[in-house]
Every structure is written in structure tokens, then in C-alpha cells.
Scaffold this active site. Structure first.
Site, mmCIF file in Angstrom:
data_model
loop_
_atom_site.group_PDB
_atom_site.id
_atom_site.type_symbol
_atom_site.label_atom_id
_atom_site.label_comp_id
_atom_site.label_asym_id
_atom_site.label_seq_id
_atom_site.Cartn_x
_atom_site.Cartn_y
_atom_site.Cartn_z
ATOM 1 C CD GLU A 37 -2.847 1.266 2.561
ATOM 2 O OE1 GLU A 37 -2.556 0.440 3.292
ATOM 3 O OE2 GLU A 37 -3.376 2.335 2.573
ATOM 4 N NE ARG A 262 2.900 -7.842 9.971
ATOM 5 C CZ ARG A 262 2.799 -6.753 9.395
ATOM 6 N NH1 ARG A 262 3.837 -5.748 9.723
ATOM 7 N NH2 ARG A 262 2.056 -6.592 8.763
ATOM 8 C CE LYS A 272 3.092 0.083 4.757
ATOM 9 N NZ LYS A 272 2.755 -0.033 3.445
HETATM 10 P P1 ATP Z 1 3.186 -1.963 7.986
HETATM 11 O O1 ATP Z 1 2.135 -2.758 8.883
HETATM 12 O O2 ATP Z 1 4.446 -1.927 8.255
HETATM 13 O O3 ATP Z 1 2.460 -0.700 7.648
HETATM 14 P P2 ATP Z 1 1.676 -3.361 5.983
HETATM 15 O O4 ATP Z 1 1.254 -4.872 5.953
HETATM 16 O O5 ATP Z 1 0.450 -2.359 6.278
HETATM 17 O O6 ATP Z 1 2.838 -2.982 6.962
HETATM 18 P P3 ATP Z 1 1.796 -3.255 3.101
HETATM 19 O O7 ATP Z 1 1.985 -2.180 2.249
HETATM 20 O O8 ATP Z 1 0.186 -3.504 3.210
HETATM 21 O O9 ATP Z 1 2.161 -3.176 4.465
HETATM 22 O O10 ATP Z 1 2.598 -4.467 2.862
HETATM 23 C C1 ATP Z 1 3.214 -5.004 1.393
HETATM 24 C C2 ATP Z 1 3.151 -6.581 1.824
HETATM 25 O O11 ATP Z 1 4.507 -6.662 2.647
HETATM 26 C C3 ATP Z 1 2.124 -7.227 2.309
HETATM 27 O O12 ATP Z 1 1.979 -8.533 1.564
HETATM 28 C C4 ATP Z 1 2.649 -7.660 3.588
HETATM 29 O O13 ATP Z 1 1.994 -8.926 4.171
HETATM 30 C C5 ATP Z 1 4.114 -7.525 3.487
HETATM 31 N N1 ATP Z 1 4.526 -7.218 4.696
HETATM 32 C C6 ATP Z 1 4.458 -6.046 5.575
HETATM 33 N N2 ATP Z 1 5.287 -6.079 6.739
HETATM 34 C C7 ATP Z 1 5.963 -7.217 6.658
HETATM 35 C C8 ATP Z 1 6.813 -7.663 7.599
HETATM 36 N N3 ATP Z 1 7.174 -7.030 8.858
HETATM 37 N N4 ATP Z 1 7.414 -9.155 7.362
HETATM 38 C C9 ATP Z 1 7.026 -9.659 6.438
HETATM 39 N N5 ATP Z 1 6.212 -9.156 5.382
HETATM 40 C C10 ATP Z 1 5.423 -8.029 5.439
HETATM 41 MG MG MG Z 2 -1.360 -3.101 4.993
#
Ligand code: ATP
Ligand code: MG
Length: 568
Positions: A37, A262, A272
Site C-alpha cells: 500500500e 512477519r 509504516k
Molecule cells: P505495515 O504494518 O508495516 O504498515 P503493511 O502490511 O500495512 O505493513 P503493506 O504495504 O500492506 O504494509 O505490505 C505489503 C506486503 O508486505 C504485504 O503482503 C505484507 O504482508 C508484507 N509485509 C509487511 N510487513 C511485513 C513484515 N514485517 N514481514 C514480512 N512481510 C511484511
Molecule cells: Mg497493510
């Protein structure tokens, strides 16, 4: 794309994929995607997901898309899109011509929503956001049905069309899936699938005033792209039944979702939202501050793409959440730079040394090895003269036991140069601080060896005063004091957990003259000190370095203590 390394360890996801290929599921096709995102910069956790998605695609001759899940216009920006594209590329991955945006599917998604309405599976609801929450129930109590749940298909179609046309106020109505308000899974209790929001979208501008929710968008986007294995993190496990429901009701291609844990890394935060707060509140200089766990921060810090990919291989992919020690990440960059980084001399906290028996105006050139780990890197010339700098820390007027470096009357080696002996200590009258040392050198030890075989117990790094250059060096420590900054759930204010010493800036460092042309991004080993990377803040007058990592391998120590403490 980096070669599919055959050393890649197996994991449960690969086992599933191999089984699917064997059974010719999806005609043996493997198609994954990385779906960020664009509401912030990518971090090392995303790198795990990127390496996994692009990695398995490459390993099984498949494809991996880059898709922006851009359904939330109020938090998303073009700046984030650009940085994400740059970071994924930098990590070494290639999505070919398959760069997609969920926002490209807005029209299709709208039509799918209409399809659900026509089949009596979605309805327009006039409850406010607060009321929807109230009606939803709790983990232990079932929810209540919305009074608008049984509107006719015609009325729903009419209202939804008018939602799109902009007839209603923001938040006044939603489109909801008609599922089960008593479901044990709260995600299944008539989730909202469209909301009214007048916000300009970074790609579609003001074309839409209704936006699809993430859960509705994500699974359908995967389906549209023919994704075979939709890999995501564990928190989406409870959303899978909803995704399955949408895809089944719409009767469209059904990707298989597989969840993995994760990455959590010690001494930092990863979401983020929290990283944005660090940036916005000025705790760091920006998303690419070298203390940040972002890809851009790590890049500026001096990390290589190889070291990050290697780290992701080592941590593996599992079903259970765990915390990885930052020391492992540091181990990976140290291992990489040990092979590739040229060695240079830099003095971070200079102490002036006058060599009293060295000819006044003489400057000689001494040979130095560029990389003992890679002799093909050759040698270079280092100027040596009567006045040099050594590290303040390499001299003690009153040396404790086991301190073998320079002290009054003691002889040490200057690397690649001569043996010197300290004969006098000059101090500031007022402060008593040591300001200068007087030493003698032994001309017979040129190059750093005594022909008579006498030994010294220390070898110091140094630079020649007249020829060396000014530099600023930024030393970094953990951004957070505790390994788990979020351990204390009631006290999540950064002020209490940030490390006040995470950055130390040294402004009067001296570096060897050969570094005059060093360009931002270049990495070096400063002998005896660590690995350093040239920062883009560098100017013609002053080169700025970031310390990537010290030479000390704390990972080996951690592993050793874990091995010895575990029962045998
Ligand atoms: P954050 O919680 O850090 O904002 P998010 O999951 O909201 O992360 P996205 O942009 O939606 O961020 O993530 C893109 C992809 O990266 C998703 O498939 C998510 O599952 C993966 N991802 C995000 N954070 C991690 C992590 N700490 N370890 C492994 N994969 C991750
Ligand atoms: Mg997300």
C-alpha cells in the site's frame, strides 16, 4: 533478477508450491505478487515479502507482479509509489511489464459490487460508522442486523449508483456484504465493501467519491491478475474466509492464499504508521535516515542489496511469529563488505603526533594493501610525513594492564609505515588534556617490520596531517534502547523508548587523500574501525560518512551463548 540461488533453503510455502506443480494445478503455473500500500516507504519486513514473492517466482519459472494496493486516497501519495518502485528495483527484482495498481480496477470492482447487489448479496446501509461498530458485536457476543439489510435489490442498485454519482455526504452510507452477523469471525459480519469519501486519489483524481475497501479489493485484484499463490502475513488469516466468499460468490479465478509470519527485528519498530510518526515528529531526519529500518535508510547507511537478500534467506519463512536480532542483519552486511570493501585509513578523533627525528619537509609514499581478502584489488600509495594523526583512544598516558597501544616510552607499529616510540606528551596548561605527542621513528622499520625481529604489541592506523582530508563521520547506534520497544504496551510514546545516543556526529575526522573523489554510496572499511559509506550530504569541502557497522561480530557471540545455554 538475481539468479535463483539453489542454496535457497526449503520452506512450507515452497513445499505447497511444489505439490501444486506436481498436480498440475493452474496448469503448473506459479504467479505471485508483491502488493504494497503506497502509504509509506518500504522497510526490511517488506524486503522479506519481496524476496519471498520474487524468489519463489524465479525459482519455479513463474512471474511476480508489483501491485500497488491503493484504495485509501487519504493516506497515499505518489512520493511513496516512486520510492517503492526504486526500492524494489534496488533490491534486484524485476516485474517486467507487470506494474499494476488496484486503482486501475476501480471500474471492474464497481461492476463486481453491482453483481453482488443483483444477487442479493450486498446492500446499502445507512448506519453511521459508529453505529456499524456498535452493531458489529464483540468476540464473545454476536452482532445485530442492520435495519437496512433487507432493502430490495432495486433500491440497493439505485442507492449504490447514486453513491457513485455523489448524491450523498461522506460517511452517510456504505455498501455492505450480506453475510452473517452472528459469525464467530468478526470479518464475516456484513463487512463494509464501499465507502463514500471525497478525497482526491493520487491516480484517479476526483473521478471517484466512493472507494472499495481493502478486503474487497485485494482478493479480486489477485484474481484479476491470475495470481496462483497469494502470499501474505499472518494477520490476514482471519480475512481468508471473507476473500474466499467474495471469489466464490463472484465465481471468478480463485488464488490460494498462504500466510507466513512477519519479520520483527530487535531494537526498532516496523509498522509504516510508526515509522511515519518518527519522521513527522522529527525524531529522525527522514524516511531514509540511516537509523531507520527502511530500505532507503539501510541503503543510505551502506547496506548492499546482496546483504539484505542474504539476510532474508537466512531468516527463512515460517508460520510462527518471532523476533530476529538486529545483530544478524549486521552480520550479513559485515560478511559482504569484508569481501568487497576497500580498506582505507581514517582517524575519527585525531591526536597530533610529531615525529621529532623525521626530516622536516619530507613526504614519502608507502605501499598499502587495498583488500587483504581480495589481493586482486591491488595496492595504493599512502603519504607519510613528520606530522601525523592517530586516534586519541590509541594513547594512554597511564595505560592500564592489557592496554598495549601507545603510552609514554612505548613502541608501536604504524600500519604500512614505521615503528614509533613515544618520548614526550604535550598538554593543555589549563585543561590538562593531551594535545600532542612527540615520538621518534626507526627508519629501519619502513613498511612496518623490524629487520632485527623485535616485536611490538600494537599496530595503529594513522593519516599524514598535511595530506589528509577533512571528513564528518556519523556513528549510529540502535534507534531504540530495548530489544522490543513495544514490550510495554501502556507506554508506547517514543520519547520513553528512543535511544538518545542513536546518532553521534564527529566533525573533525581526517581521512587519507585517496578518498577525495569518493562518491556518495561508496563503501569502505576504515581500518580497525568498521565499515563506512559516503553520504549524499558530502560537499567539495567535506566528505560525510555513515558508519554502516562496526567490525565487532556480536552475532557470533549471541549464537555461542545460545548454544552453550541450551541443554545438551
Ligand atoms: P505495515 O504494518 O508495516 O504498515 P503493511 O502490511 O500495512 O505493513 P503493506 O504495504 O500492506 O504494509 O505490505 C505489503 C506486503 O508486505 C504485504 O503482503 C505484507 O504482508 C508484507 N509485509 C509487511 N510487513 C511485513 C513484515 N514485517 N514481514 C514480512 N512481510 C511484511
Ligand atoms: Mg497493510
Amino acid at each position: 533478477m538475481p539468479p535463483a540461488e539453489s542454496t535457497n533453503p526449503s520452506n512450507f510455502i515452497k513445499t505447497i508450491i511444489e505439490e501444486d506443480i506436481k498436480n498440475n494445478k493452474n496448469d503448473g503455473r506459479v504467479h505471485t505478487r508483491f502488493p504494497p500500500e503506497p502509504n509509506g516507504y518500504l522497510h526490511i519486513g517488506h524486503a522479506k515479502s519481496i524476496c519471498l514473492n520474487f524468489g519463489v517466482a524465479a525459482e519455479y519459472n513463474g512471474l511476480c507482479n508489483l501491485r500497488f494496493d491503493d484504495t485509501n486516497p487519504s493516506k497515499e501519495e505518489a512520493e511513496y509509489v516512486e520510492s517503492i518502485i526504486e526500492d524494489v528495483k534496488w533490491l534486484g527484482f524485476d516485474w517486467g511489464d507487470r506494474l499494476f495498481y488496484a486503482s486501475d480496477y476501480f471500474e471492474k470492482l464497481y461492476q463486481y459490487a453491482v453483481q453482488l447487489i443483483k444477487e442479493g448479496k450486498a446492500y446499502v446501509c445507512d448506519l453511521s460508522a459508529d453505529e456499524v461498530r456498535e452493531y458489529r458485536g464483540t468476540l464473545t457476543e454476536p452482532g445485530k442486523e442492520s435495519p437496512y439489510r433487507n432493502r430490495s435489490v432495486e433500491e440497493n442498485l439505485d442507492l449504490f449508483e447514486r453513491m457513485r454519482a455523489g448524491e450523498f455526504k461522506d460517511g452517510s452510507r456504505t455498501l455492505r456484504a450480506k453475510l452473517d452477523m452472528a459469525s464467530g469471525n468478526i470479518n464475516m459480519r456484513d463487512p463494509v465493501i464501499y465507502r463514500i469519501q471525497r478525497a482526491a486519489h493520487h491516480r484517479t483524481g476526483d473521478k471517484w467519491c466512493i472507494y472499495p475497501m481493502y478486503d474487497f479489493t485485494h482478493c479480486i485484484s489477485d484474481s484479476i491478475e491470475g495470481i496462483t499463490h497469494s502470499l501474505c502475513t499472518l494477520e490476514f488469516e482471519d480475512h481468508r474466509p471473507l476473500y474466499d466468499w467474495f471469489l466464490d460468490q463472484l465465481n471468478i479465478f480463485h488464488p490460494m492464499q498462504i500466510e507466513f509470519a512477519r519479520l520483527n527485528l530487535s531494537h526498532t519498530v516496523m509498522s509504516k504508521r510508526k515509522l511515519l510518526k518518527l519522521v513527522e515528529d522529527g525524531y529522525v531526519r527522514g524516511w531514509d535516515d540511516p537509523r531507520m529500518p527502511t530500505i532507503s535508510g539501510l541503503r543510505r547507511r551502506g547496506y548492499t542489496p546482496e546483504s539484505i537478500r542474504n539476510f532474508c534467506d537466512r531468516i527463512g519463512v515460517a508460520k510462527a511469529d518471532s523476533m530476529v536480532d538486529m545483530a544478524l542483519l549486521e552480520y550479513c552486511i559485515r560478511e559482504d563488505l569484508n569481501k568487497s570493501a576497500p580498506r582505507v585509513m581514517a582517524v575519527l578523533r585525531p591526536l597530533k603526533v610529531v615525529i621529532t627525528n623525521y626530516p622536516e619537509d619530507q613526504v614519502e609514499e608507502l605501499d598499502a594493501i587495498n583488500n587483504p581478502e581480495d589481493l586482486s584489488a591491488g595496492t595504493r600509495k599512502l603519504p607519510f610525513s613528520k606530522v601525523i594523526y592517530i586516534e586519541q583512544d590509541d594513547f594512554r598516558e597511564d595505560p592500564p594492564k592489557k592496554y598495549f597501544r601507545l603510552a609514554p616510552g612505548r613502541e608501536v607499529r604504524l600500519r604500512y609505515a614505521y615503528f614509533i616510540t613515544c618520548v614526550d606528551v604535550i598538554k593543555d596548561d589549563k585543561t590538562g588534556e593531551v594535545t600532542e605527542l612527540h615520538c621518534t621513528y626507526d627508519p629501519a622499520t619502513r613498511g612496518g617490520d623490524a629487520p632485527d625481529g623485535r616485536k611490538v604489541k600494537a599496530t595503529l592506523h594513522w593519516v599524514s596531517a598535511g595530506q589528509s582530508l577533512d571528513a564528518e563521520v556519523r556513528l549510529y547506534n540502535h534507534l531504540f534502547i530495548k530489544a522490543d520497544p513495544e514490550e510495554d504496551k501502556d507506554n508506547t510514546d517514543f520519547k520513553f523508548s528512543l535511544n538518545p545516543d542513536s546518532l553521534e556526529t564527529l566533525t573533525s575526522c581526517r581521512i587519507e587523500p585517496g578518498l577525495a573523489e569518493a562518491e556518495p554510496g561508496r563503501r569502505y572499511q576504515f581500518e580497525r574501525l568498521g565499515y563506512f559509506c559516503v553520504d549524499p550530504d558530502s560537499t567539495d569541502k567535506k566528505i560525510v560518512f555513515n558508519r554502516t557497522v562496526t567490525l565487532r561480530d556480536t552475532w557470533a557471540k549471541i549464537q555461542k551463548s545460545q548454544n552453550t545455554s541450551s541443554p545438551s
